[in-house]
Scaffold this motif. Structure first.
Motif, mmCIF file in Angstrom:
data_model
loop_
_atom_site.group_PDB
_atom_site.id
_atom_site.type_symbol
_atom_site.label_atom_id
_atom_site.label_comp_id
_atom_site.label_asym_id
_atom_site.label_seq_id
_atom_site.Cartn_x
_atom_site.Cartn_y
_atom_site.Cartn_z
ATOM 1 N N ASP A 154 4.862 -2.099 2.935
ATOM 2 C CA ASP A 154 5.440 -1.531 1.721
ATOM 3 C C ASP A 154 6.335 -2.557 1.023
ATOM 4 O O ASP A 154 7.304 -3.036 1.606
ATOM 5 C CB ASP A 154 6.246 -0.290 2.091
ATOM 6 N N THR A 180 0.262 -6.420 -5.498
ATOM 7 C CA THR A 180 1.317 -7.375 -5.821
ATOM 8 C C THR A 180 0.704 -8.714 -6.180
ATOM 9 O O THR A 180 -0.426 -9.029 -5.774
ATOM 10 C CB THR A 180 2.304 -7.568 -4.642
ATOM 11 N N GLN A 238 -1.212 -0.053 -3.377
ATOM 12 C CA GLN A 238 -0.224 -1.028 -3.841
ATOM 13 C C GLN A 238 -0.916 -2.341 -4.190
ATOM 14 O O GLN A 238 -1.864 -2.757 -3.508
ATOM 15 C CB GLN A 238 0.813 -1.254 -2.740
ATOM 16 N N SER A 298 2.908 0.311 -7.298
ATOM 17 C CA SER A 298 2.300 1.167 -6.283
ATOM 18 C C SER A 298 2.401 2.631 -6.690
ATOM 19 O O SER A 298 3.283 3.021 -7.463
ATOM 20 C CB SER A 298 2.960 0.959 -4.914
ATOM 21 N N TRP A 299 1.470 3.412 -6.162
ATOM 22 C CA TRP A 299 1.457 4.864 -6.336
ATOM 23 C C TRP A 299 1.257 5.488 -4.979
ATOM 24 O O TRP A 299 0.477 5.000 -4.159
ATOM 25 C CB TRP A 299 0.321 5.292 -7.258
ATOM 26 N N ARG A 333 9.052 4.054 0.527
ATOM 27 C CA ARG A 333 8.048 5.097 0.268
ATOM 28 C C ARG A 333 8.045 6.181 1.333
ATOM 29 O O ARG A 333 7.116 7.010 1.384
ATOM 30 C CB ARG A 333 6.657 4.485 0.176
ATOM 31 N N LYS A 390 -5.216 -4.017 4.223
ATOM 32 C CA LYS A 390 -4.558 -4.886 3.250
ATOM 33 C C LYS A 390 -5.265 -6.228 3.242
ATOM 34 O O LYS A 390 -5.821 -6.665 4.256
ATOM 35 C CB LYS A 390 -3.073 -5.053 3.553
ATOM 36 N N TYR A 445 -0.894 5.871 0.015
ATOM 37 C CA TYR A 445 -0.455 5.080 -1.131
ATOM 38 C C TYR A 445 -1.382 3.894 -1.346
ATOM 39 O O TYR A 445 -2.098 3.467 -0.438
ATOM 40 C CB TYR A 445 1.004 4.629 -0.968
#
Length: 317
Positions: A80, A234, A232, A247-248, A100, A189, A230
């Motif tokens: 996160d 970046t 995200q 992010s959501w 989060r 990720k 979530y």
């Protein structure tokens, strides 16, 4: 995050890698002195979140005993971007912000445990732990242990690096209500040339604590139906190094009886994280959060909206 100071050491003896770690955490907020539930210290107390020893070898794995971050949901929180900022915890006060937690994942928390992590085989590793019971209140006993496990795969190919993981949790609660909390999650990720993306999803029963504190494990005291996740993205600006991110996330928790509560905790976060030096980062974030209780009737609060702008700095040394 709260301020932290860690003390640790490691060495190799008799063909074993042995180590220990103690980490002392304290908040930087002055809290709400004078408000019911807050003492003269402004709710700012010393919190020893890590206190463990470990021993093992690369050939057969590592055993950890003591208090450390839980296994289930650990990759979600460690991936996160808001760990360096505030996230959804701005309006809540207290000694720590939340990132989060409760709006995208369940808090892995700091748990007394005995954990085993296997050797890494071509990027693949499994981890399992027997953990101290997290009961929802004093009306529940602590006789039952909890069990958590995780499998991860780290990869690198053509300048793309990343991780895929799955984990699970189960724990019995006996007291006012008798039920078993259980859940699973899956996440991934990947990073390439300064860009990084994260995707995460969890589902289970008796996991969340939206009626007490969003994302706190088993705090509702019932076999609620829980799910969320979530996404995200970046990007680190070349040369400058500033990381820009968005992010959501959402967490859903519905009462076992289907009528007491049906909560949806949703948020959008955008942030900028600039490395002023190799140790000092400047932080700017904006968070838009909406919490809805779809089961609320009459004069009960049906929706709460929070908009948070945060500016600050974080130092590692």
């Amino acid at each position: 995050m709260p301020a932290a100071f860690g003390i640790g050491a490691k060495t190799r003896q008799n063909d074993l890698d042995i180590a220990f770690q103690f980490s002392f955490f304290t908040g930087t907020s002055s809290g709400e002195n004078g408000v019911a539930g807050y003492g003269a210290a402004g709710n700012n107390t010393l919190n020893i979140r890590q206190a463990f020893l470990s021993f093992g070898d690369a050939s057969w794995g590592t055993i950890k005993a003591g208090r450390d971050l839980g296994v289930f949901g650990s990759d979600a929180i460690l991936s996160d971007m808001t760990l360096l900022g505030v996230g959804v915890g701005g309006p809540a006060g207290g000694s720590s912000t939340l990132g989060r937690i409760g709006s995208g994942y369940i808090y892995a928390d700091w748990k007394g445990q005995i954990q085993y992590a296997s050797p890494i085989f071509n990027g693949f590793q499994v981890t399992g732990a027997v953990v101290e019971n997290f009961r929802p209140g004093s009306a529940y006993n602590k006789d039952n242990l909890g069990y958590e496990a995780k499998a991860t795969y780290d990869f690198a190919a053509n300048d793309v690096t990343g991780r895929v993981w799955v984990s699970g949790i189960t724990q019995k609660s006996e007291g006012t209500n008798n039920y078993t909390s259980r859940g699973f999650d899956v996440g991934a990720k990947a990073s390439y040339a300064g860009a990084s993306v994260v995707g995460y999803y969890y589902d289970g029963e008796g996991l969340d604590g939206q009626t007490v504190l969003g994302g706190l494990f088993n705090a509702n005291g019932q076999k609620s139906k829980d799910s969320g996740g979530y996404v995200q993205a970046t990007f680190a600006v070349p040369t400058i190094g500033t990381k820009l991110g968005a992010s959501w996330g959402v967490s859903n928790s519905k009462a076992a009886n289907g009528t007491s509560f049906d909560i949806e905790n949703e948020s959008w976060i955008v942030g900028a994280y600039h490395p002023l030096t190799k140790s000092l980062n400047l932080v700017a974030e904006y968070t838009q959060q909406e919490i809805k209780n779809n089961a609320a009737t009459g004069s009960a609060v049906k929706k709460t909206e929070n908009d948070t702008i945060s500016l600050g700095a974080i130092l590692f040394f």
